[in-house]
Design a protein around this motif. Sequence first.
Motif, short mmCIF file in Angstrom:
data_model
loop_
_atom_site.label_atom_id
_atom_site.label_comp_id
_atom_site.label_asym_id
_atom_site.label_seq_id
_atom_site.Cartn_x
_atom_site.Cartn_y
_atom_site.Cartn_z
N GLY A 183 21.87 40.34 35.52
CA GLY A 183 22.82 40.58 36.60
C GLY A 183 23.98 39.60 36.57
O GLY A 183 25.13 39.97 36.80
N ARG A 184 23.68 38.34 36.27
CA ARG A 184 24.74 37.33 36.19
C ARG A 184 25.66 37.61 35.00
O ARG A 184 26.89 37.42 35.09
CB ARG A 184 24.14 35.93 36.06
CG ARG A 184 23.32 35.52 37.27
CD ARG A 184 22.66 34.17 37.08
NE ARG A 184 23.61 33.07 37.16
CZ ARG A 184 23.27 31.78 37.11
NH1 ARG A 184 21.98 31.45 36.98
NH2 ARG A 184 24.17 30.85 37.19
N ALA A 185 25.10 38.06 33.90
CA ALA A 185 25.89 38.33 32.70
C ALA A 185 26.83 39.50 32.92
O ALA A 185 27.88 39.60 32.28
CB ALA A 185 24.98 38.61 31.51
N GLU A 186 26.47 40.39 33.83
CA GLU A 186 27.30 41.57 34.11
C GLU A 186 28.18 41.34 35.34
O GLU A 186 28.46 42.25 36.10
CB GLU A 186 26.40 42.79 34.32
CG GLU A 186 25.60 43.17 33.09
CD GLU A 186 24.64 44.31 33.35
OE1 GLU A 186 24.77 44.93 34.42
OE2 GLU A 186 23.78 44.58 32.50
N ASP A 187 28.59 40.08 35.52
CA ASP A 187 29.49 39.70 36.63
C ASP A 187 28.91 40.05 37.99
O ASP A 187 29.61 40.51 38.89
CB ASP A 187 30.87 40.37 36.46
CG ASP A 187 31.59 39.89 35.21
OD1 ASP A 187 31.41 38.71 34.86
OD2 ASP A 187 32.29 40.70 34.59
N GLY A 188 27.63 39.84 38.10
CA GLY A 188 26.99 40.01 39.40
C GLY A 188 26.67 41.43 39.76
O GLY A 188 26.36 41.72 40.91
N PHE A 189 26.73 42.36 38.80
CA PHE A 189 26.46 43.76 39.10
C PHE A 189 25.03 43.90 39.63
O PHE A 189 24.05 43.55 38.98
CB PHE A 189 26.62 44.62 37.84
CG PHE A 189 26.31 46.08 38.07
CD1 PHE A 189 27.20 46.89 38.76
CD2 PHE A 189 25.12 46.62 37.63
CE1 PHE A 189 26.92 48.22 38.98
CE2 PHE A 189 24.82 47.95 37.85
CZ PHE A 189 25.73 48.76 38.52
#
Length: 380
Positions: free
Chosen positions: A222-228
């Motif tokens: 989730g963090r790697a996907e800009d918080g998605f």
Amino acid sequence: MAVTAAGTGLLAHFSALEDPRQSGKVLYPLPEILLVVLCGTLSGCDDFVEMALWGREHLSFLRSFEPFARGIASHDTLNDVVRALDPALFEDCFVSWINSLRGAAGAEEIAVPETIAIDGKTMRRSGSRRGAGPLHLVSAWACGQRLVLAQEAVTGKSNEITAIPRLLDQLVLKGALVTIDAMGCQRAIAEQIVEAEADYVLAIKGNQKSLYGSIQRAIAEGRAEDGFGLDMVRIEDADHGRNEVRRHFILHDVSTLNRRHAWPGLGAVGMVEAEVERDGKTTVTRRCFLCSRPMSAAEFAAVVRSHWQIENSLHWVLDVVFRDDHARVRKGYGARNMGLIKRIAVNLLKSATDKNSLKVRRKKASWSTGYLHSLIIGTA
């Protein structure tokens, strides 16, 4: 005319206690002994010798509750009776009293308490010289009302897993949010909480490596996907040369985790990442949590923080204010029953409305019988 202790709101709930002594040999009635021990504990006494002395010095005050026709029992009698009391029945009476207090607060406040935190504490010097380990008491703490709700005894912290279900059985959990540390992160415990129509926030550490790793990977993605699909709140603290940044993450999409781990009632997973800088060195720790109730990251942060009330507002108080770790009551049920009496005292002292610390309130109870009377009858 004396007002009997059995007629007061507090001690009326303990009238169901059975006297363990032979009825024909009782010189000092059980309500009188309980009153001396409780008042002595509230007033700063740390052992039965001090309680008996306190009672003799305050006999006229005690007689405003009970007759005390034969005066004050010896410290040996106080000790013998307390260690012989049926602890299960004593704890049932305690729960009855607590439920009356919570009911008096209003149905709406009771239906959804902010948090019920569950954690254990060891009475360090309660172990037997013959090798028996010290007593470990698991307590339930209502964070919003600042009350001890119940206790359950085990021998050693490793046995908390067996104590927690028994403790939960004593509580009215409907609508509550129950928080437990990693020792209580068990499927059966989560299922018990959900079946009671309550929610849980359970800490999880390396004791369940597969689940712990799955949570960390899911949040990292989730963090790697800009918080998605991920909610985060950042909190900073700085004091005494220590700078700390805590990031609280909550992830609501747990479908993949549920397929792999099938956790009862799982609604979200969370992680707290604490970055601490002290003396030029930085350390990072991560704690993961299972949540049955979906919540925002800010709500999650508040729940995690509120769990530590049981450490700061109960266990610390028992150690520092009541010198719990120095108590040497070892025989019979003495340690378990005195642990409960101290928790009664904590509840009474915390219910007072003055702005003094608990340490000062305890001293004030020893100085002023008027203040002590107000604590016992619930008007302080």
